[in-house]
Scaffold this motif. Sequence first.
Motif, PDB file in Angstrom:
ATOM      1  N   THR A 352     -18.136 -32.107  27.557  1.00 22.73           N
ATOM      2  CA  THR A 352     -17.680 -31.738  26.215  1.00 22.73           C
ATOM      3  C   THR A 352     -18.834 -31.734  25.221  1.00 22.73           C
ATOM      4  N   ALA A 353     -19.700 -32.746  25.320  1.00 23.54           N
ATOM      5  CA  ALA A 353     -20.854 -32.801  24.418  1.00 23.54           C
ATOM      6  C   ALA A 353     -21.760 -31.589  24.619  1.00 23.54           C
ATOM      7  N   SER A 354     -22.011 -31.220  25.868  1.00 21.84           N
ATOM      8  CA  SER A 354     -22.842 -30.043  26.135  1.00 21.84           C
ATOM      9  C   SER A 354     -22.202 -28.783  25.579  1.00 21.84           C
ATOM     10  N   MET A 355     -20.882 -28.654  25.752  1.00 22.96           N
ATOM     11  CA  MET A 355     -20.187 -27.466  25.267  1.00 22.96           C
ATOM     12  C   MET A 355     -20.248 -27.373  23.746  1.00 22.96           C
ATOM     13  N   VAL A 356     -20.010 -28.501  23.065  1.00 23.42           N
ATOM     14  CA  VAL A 356     -20.012 -28.488  21.601  1.00 23.42           C
ATOM     15  C   VAL A 356     -21.390 -28.114  21.068  1.00 23.42           C
ATOM     16  N   PHE A 357     -22.431 -28.744  21.594  1.00 23.90           N
ATOM     17  CA  PHE A 357     -23.776 -28.425  21.130  1.00 23.90           C
ATOM     18  C   PHE A 357     -24.159 -26.994  21.492  1.00 23.90           C
ATOM     19  N   GLY A 358     -23.688 -26.517  22.640  1.00 24.26           N
ATOM     20  CA  GLY A 358     -23.977 -25.138  23.008  1.00 24.26           C
ATOM     21  C   GLY A 358     -23.348 -24.150  22.052  1.00 24.26           C
ATOM     22  N   VAL A 359     -22.117 -24.417  21.633  1.00 25.78           N
ATOM     23  CA  VAL A 359     -21.444 -23.525  20.687  1.00 25.78           C
ATOM     24  C   VAL A 359     -22.108 -23.583  19.317  1.00 25.78           C
ATOM     25  N   LEU A 360     -22.434 -24.798  18.861  1.00 25.52           N
ATOM     26  CA  LEU A 360     -23.024 -24.936  17.534  1.00 25.52           C
ATOM     27  C   LEU A 360     -24.400 -24.288  17.441  1.00 25.52           C
ATOM     28  N   ALA A 363     -24.098 -20.136  19.017  1.00 27.35           N
ATOM     29  CA  ALA A 363     -23.212 -19.139  18.416  1.00 27.35           C
ATOM     30  C   ALA A 363     -23.992 -18.283  17.426  1.00 27.35           C
ATOM     31  N   PRO A 364     -23.716 -16.978  17.373  1.00 25.27           N
ATOM     32  CA  PRO A 364     -24.430 -16.121  16.417  1.00 25.27           C
ATOM     33  C   PRO A 364     -24.046 -16.471  14.985  1.00 25.27           C
ATOM     34  N   PRO A 365     -24.988 -16.389  14.065  1.00 25.79           N
ATOM     35  CA  PRO A 365     -24.679 -16.722  12.671  1.00 25.79           C
ATOM     36  C   PRO A 365     -23.739 -15.695  12.047  1.00 25.79           C
ATOM     37  N   CYS A 366     -22.969 -16.143  11.111  1.00 25.14           N
ATOM     38  CA  CYS A 366     -22.026 -15.263  10.417  1.00 25.14           C
ATOM     39  C   CYS A 366     -22.658 -14.771   9.116  1.00 25.14           C
ATOM     40  N   ASP A 367     -22.757 -13.467   8.977  1.00 22.28           N
ATOM     41  CA  ASP A 367     -23.305 -12.879   7.756  1.00 22.28           C
ATOM     42  C   ASP A 367     -22.166 -12.719   6.758  1.00 22.28           C
ATOM     43  N   CYS A 368     -21.893 -13.803   6.034  1.00 18.35           N
ATOM     44  CA  CYS A 368     -20.750 -13.806   5.126  1.00 18.35           C
ATOM     45  C   CYS A 368     -20.945 -12.843   3.965  1.00 18.35           C
ATOM     46  N   ALA A 369     -22.203 -12.650   3.544  1.00 17.68           N
ATOM     47  CA  ALA A 369     -22.449 -11.767   2.407  1.00 17.68           C
ATOM     48  C   ALA A 369     -22.071 -10.334   2.728  1.00 17.68           C
ATOM     49  N   ALA A 370     -22.267  -9.953   4.014  1.00 21.06           N
ATOM     50  CA  ALA A 370     -21.969  -8.576   4.390  1.00 21.06           C
ATOM     51  C   ALA A 370     -20.478  -8.325   4.461  1.00 21.06           C
ATOM     52  N   THR A 371     -19.702  -9.383   4.697  1.00 17.77           N
ATOM     53  CA  THR A 371     -18.256  -9.201   4.830  1.00 17.77           C
ATOM     54  C   THR A 371     -17.515  -9.420   3.519  1.00 17.77           C
TER      55      THR A 371
END
Length: 375
Positions: A352-360, A363-371
């Motif tokens: 679980t620890a490996s999965m959580v750190f892998g996702v964090l 994961a690709p960053p979210c370009d909130c300004a573009a949306t």
Amino acid sequence: MTTTQTTTVTAPAPATPATRGSLLPPHIARATATAGGALTVVSAFLAWTWTSAFPGDLTVYGYPGGLQWLVLVSGALLTLFGLSSYGIKGLNWLTPQGADPAIRLAAYAAFATAWFTIGAISTKLGGAVNLEPGAYVALAATLIGWLGARSLPYERPETSPADPDDSAFDQFKHNLSNRWSVYKGTLATTPAPPAKTLPSYIEILIVAVVLALGLAVFTYGITTEYDQLFIGFLITAGFGFAAIQKAGLIQRVSTLTARHRNVTLVGAFVAAAAFPFTQSDDQYATIGVNILIFATVALGLNIVVGLAGLLDLGYVAFLGVGAYAAALVSGSPTSPLGIQLPFWQAILVGATASMVFGVLIGAPPCDCAATTSPS
């Protein structure tokens, strides 16, 4: 009247590789190799030294000890492959790709293992004076087997002479390449005929036997008790596996495992789970666990680099995160948490620890300004 004669020039036929052996005629060479293998088996039941100061106790008549077992296995392989080359009923399945390359490699295994053993005895005990007659029988038997195997015919590949204008080093490399090509020619095999389809339960039984043999060989190899035995094991295992592969048995087993993939996977897991029960302590079980861990990491590397084509080695850090998290909750004396969870729960915490750190982290960053729509 003029008569015109037409001369037809026939193009020379392409040169074919010469069939070549050495020293002995083919039928005598085959018999010599087979007899050498049988005599090697007999020599393993004789005493090779008079003192038990050499590890393995090679002083007993009628029962092999230590390195003699490896010589016995090599001699048995040489004998079986030699008998198979005569087309004896019931042994043809041993060499579907031809017997001669397998005979050569099995003879090399017996010769190298026996002569290494005799050399180790002489070195450790202070000379050949400490050898018993069985040792000399082993030397002669393996030499006979090697001589017969060396004399088997083979298709010699075409080689080109070195350019006299090349440097001495380039000529040496060229001649070495020619010798290597000739050596590979001595181990050339023929395509194996299609295997006869067996009942499913027999094929599954063969897969189970192969997995059991693999577990036994692996266990024997890592539990060798002294250096000489381990080196002898490497010699025998290396040449022996190559002989079995050249005989075509590995290909046949691979076909069976592919046909019964689910059974093979279950059998492999059972063999891995049974391995700790073959050990008297945790030393080699720990080694086996580490091997499986790094094998899992290698599979992940194959997915990222081999299949996805991404040269990314940072994912190994997540292995460290999972291992550290599992250690924190496994009751380690240096753990600041003071928690000792059962083994399976600790595994889940690490995963679980490996999965959580892998996702964090991955994961690709979210370009909130573009949306966000402009106000």
